[in-house]
Enzyme design. Structure first.
Site, PDB file in Angstrom:
ATOM      1  N   ASP A 101       0.827  -1.203   0.000  1.00  0.00           N
ATOM      2  CA  ASP A 101       0.000   0.000   0.000  1.00  0.00           C
ATOM      3  C   ASP A 101       0.859   1.250   0.000  1.00  0.00           C
ATOM      4  O   ASP A 101       2.094   1.201   0.060  1.00  0.00           O
ATOM      5  CB  ASP A 101      -0.907   0.013   1.241  1.00  0.00           C
ATOM      6  N   TYR A 157       5.356 -10.198   6.528  1.00  0.00           N
ATOM      7  CA  TYR A 157       5.402  -8.755   6.768  1.00  0.00           C
ATOM      8  C   TYR A 157       5.839  -8.498   8.207  1.00  0.00           C
ATOM      9  O   TYR A 157       5.611  -9.324   9.093  1.00  0.00           O
ATOM     10  CB  TYR A 157       4.031  -8.119   6.539  1.00  0.00           C
TER      11      TYR A 157
END
Length: 559
Positions: A101, A157
């Site tokens: 993002d 992540y």
């Protein structure tokens, strides 16, 4: 009658480009009889890392600056993509392993496609056409059917969460701050900070916009920062590192009674104009310029704290009232500031207040936070943890392999909890919302039972979204591919580029995360928004206990 002799066959026409000229080296080589060099496209996987500051995400988006857009242009300029395929990634089988993002970084992204990799030195040629915050580590040959997106089994992540974010007493909601005014409670120090946190755009999940005229240089080509990593053990062993810190002002001019700040690219209100932190109780300096506060003293991090030693015999209540009035009026003098307990940790006039508090990310806190994160492990419906995805959509079901927060890292004077999540794939804002709800529960803003409720398909609630700056893609894993093609192709992993990736983290990703917390206080502002006014669904379990109980009974009966 004899037939006439047959004419000799006409020579075949040479297949030459209409644009061939003597200046063309290949054409010259062909004319001189030398063999013409022809490069072939090869299917390769390219390994890269990037800092997401100033970019609108990984995926190419018309009209926006993206990592993919810069990378595609660099591939063309480096000669890996022909002119005919410029701007048409489908023609060379372009694929990415993960779609990060806006503002999210990556230490180990993988993309694939058919490129001209000759002559040698493709990685160096690509790097020459890319900014410093995008680093090409190298590439490896893969099978013709390889696709970086489809062949990626798992993604890992990491979210670096400041330790003070898990402290319920640090940066509480605005109602608690306002109720403490006049009581001598230290929460009064956060009155302006909480007001700004109340106005943070995008706290309901929307994106934050850049103000008109604001500059967008979020990225800092930083020097290497020292980062120490420790495995958290007992609370006593972490006593010196249990700090509640935040930078709430950058360069201040007390003589004018106001603070000066510079614009940044996420449109949140500037923390650089926030008021000073005042200590209502007498503090004594400890060895390296830090502070040791009294037992039970709360800390609400800011960049400045006034020492009480100059007030002599003033009582703590009188001192608190006196300093509270100075906070409201904003008339701190330079003389008082010089006597205060400001800990200078950087050379660019940024100060960090390191005050020991009652909170420590020790064994008990670690056990509780990991228990909260464990609710996400397994296959669940995460429709409440993303946007524009309905509960009935099959894509809302995702498989989380693990979610752990066992280590603490110290970057530029700030302690961060390293939250590592491994899953098959993730949706838009999913990880940030998972962190957001977990922090809300850890800070006692919401009950732990809300974790299970939020994962129900029939329940629709609003979940807080943590700031994007602390999130980065740590690695993409290709276990099935490596196992199938281990005898004929190289392993697709970051093992060959581990040192380069770690150097990139230290030089670009970690300094950026710490700088954003020092300069803007992204997490601290967000913490002030965690209240019932912004998220009334925090009490969803209490207000819907009967219906939830009936639904559970129904499911038990069906079972």
């Amino acid at each position: 009658m004899a037939s006439p002799p047959s004419s000799p066959p006409s020579p075949k026409k040479l297949k030459m480009s209409s644009s061939t000229s003597e200046a063309d080296p290949d054409a010259s080589a062909a004319a001189s009889g030398e063999p013409r060099r022809r490069y072939k496209r090869r299917k390769v996987a390219i390994f890269l890392g990037y800092c997401g500051a100033g970019y609108q995400g990984m995926q190419k988006n018309p009209g926006a600056r993206t990592i993919e857009g810069d990378l595609e242009e660099a591939l063309f300029l480096a000669g890996a993509v022909p002119d005919a395929d410029r701007g048409a990634p489908r023609r060379y089988d372009w694929a990415r392993s993960a779609r990060t993002d806006k503002g999210v970084s990556a230490a180990a992204q993988v993309v694939s496609g058919r490129f001209y990799i000759d002559p040698p030195g493709l990685a160096a040629r690509l790097s020459a056409h890319l900014p410093d915050q995008i680093r090409i580590f190298g590439y490896k040959r893969v099978t013709n059917s390889f696709n970086a997106k489809k062949f990626c089994d798992r993604r890992r992540y990491v979210y670096l969460l400041p330790v003070f974010a898990l402290d319920p007493s640090a940066h509480p909601d605005r109602e608690a701050v306002m109720a403490s005014l006049g009581s001598g409670n230290e929460l009064a120090r956060c009155v302006e900070c909480s007001e700004r946190g109340r106005k943070v755009p995008g706290i309901m999940g929307g994106g934050r916009k850049v103000r008109t005229g604001e500059k967008n240089p979020n990225f800092v080509v930083g020097k290497r920062v020292e980062m120490k990593m420790v495995v958290v053990s007992a609370c006593e062993e972490r006593n010196d590192a249990c700090k509640s810190e935040l930078e709430c002002s950058n360069t201040e001019k007390p003589e004018h009674g106001s603070e000066q700040g510079g614009g940044e690219d996420d449109g949140a209100s500037n923390l650089n104009s926030m008021s000073s932190v005042l200590q209502p109780e007498k503090e004594r300096e400890v060895g390296n310029g830090g502070f040791e506060s009294r037992e039970g003293e709360e800390s609400c991090g800011n960049s400045r704290a006034d020492s009480a030693s100059k007030h002599g015999t003033l009582g703590s209540e009188e001192l608190a009232a006196d300093e509270k009035s100075k906070l409201v009026e904003g008339r701190l003098t330079e003389e008082e500031t010089a006597k205060g307990g400001v800990v200078e940790s950087t050379a660019n006039e940024e100060a960090v207040l390191a005050i020991k508090s009652g909170f420590c990310y020790g064994d008990e806190e670690k056990e509780r936070f990991n228990r909260i994160l464990k609710h996400y492990v397994g296959t669940h419906n995460f429709h409440n943890f993303t946007t524009r995805t309905k509960a009935e959509d099959p894509s809302a079901r995702r498989y989380i392999i693990s979610f752990e927060a066992d280590r603490v890292v110290t970057i530029d004077g700030i302690d961060f909890v390293k939250c590592e999540v491994v899953g098959q794939s993730f949706m838009l804002h999913q990880i940030r919302k998972m962190i957001g709800l977990a922090v809300a529960v850890m800070r006692n803003c919401a009950p732990e039972s809300l974790m299970e409720v939020a994962l129900k398909k029939e329940v629709s609630i609003n979940v807080p979204t943590a700031p994007e700056v602390g999130l980065y893609l740590d690695e993409c894993l290709f276990s099935s591919y490596n196992k199938k093609w281990r005898d004929s192709h190289e392993e697709i992993s970051m093992a060959s580029y581990a040192e380069e990736a770690e150097e990139f983290r230290m030089k670009h990703i970690y300094p950026h995360i710490a700088q954003m917390e020092h300069k803007e206080g992204a997490v601290a502002l967000w913490l002030h928004s965690l209240n019932l006014r912004n998220y009334p669904d925090f009490h969803f379990v209490d207000t819907n206990s009967e219906s939830l109980g009936a639904e559970q009974t129904k499911q038990d009966n069906l079972g």
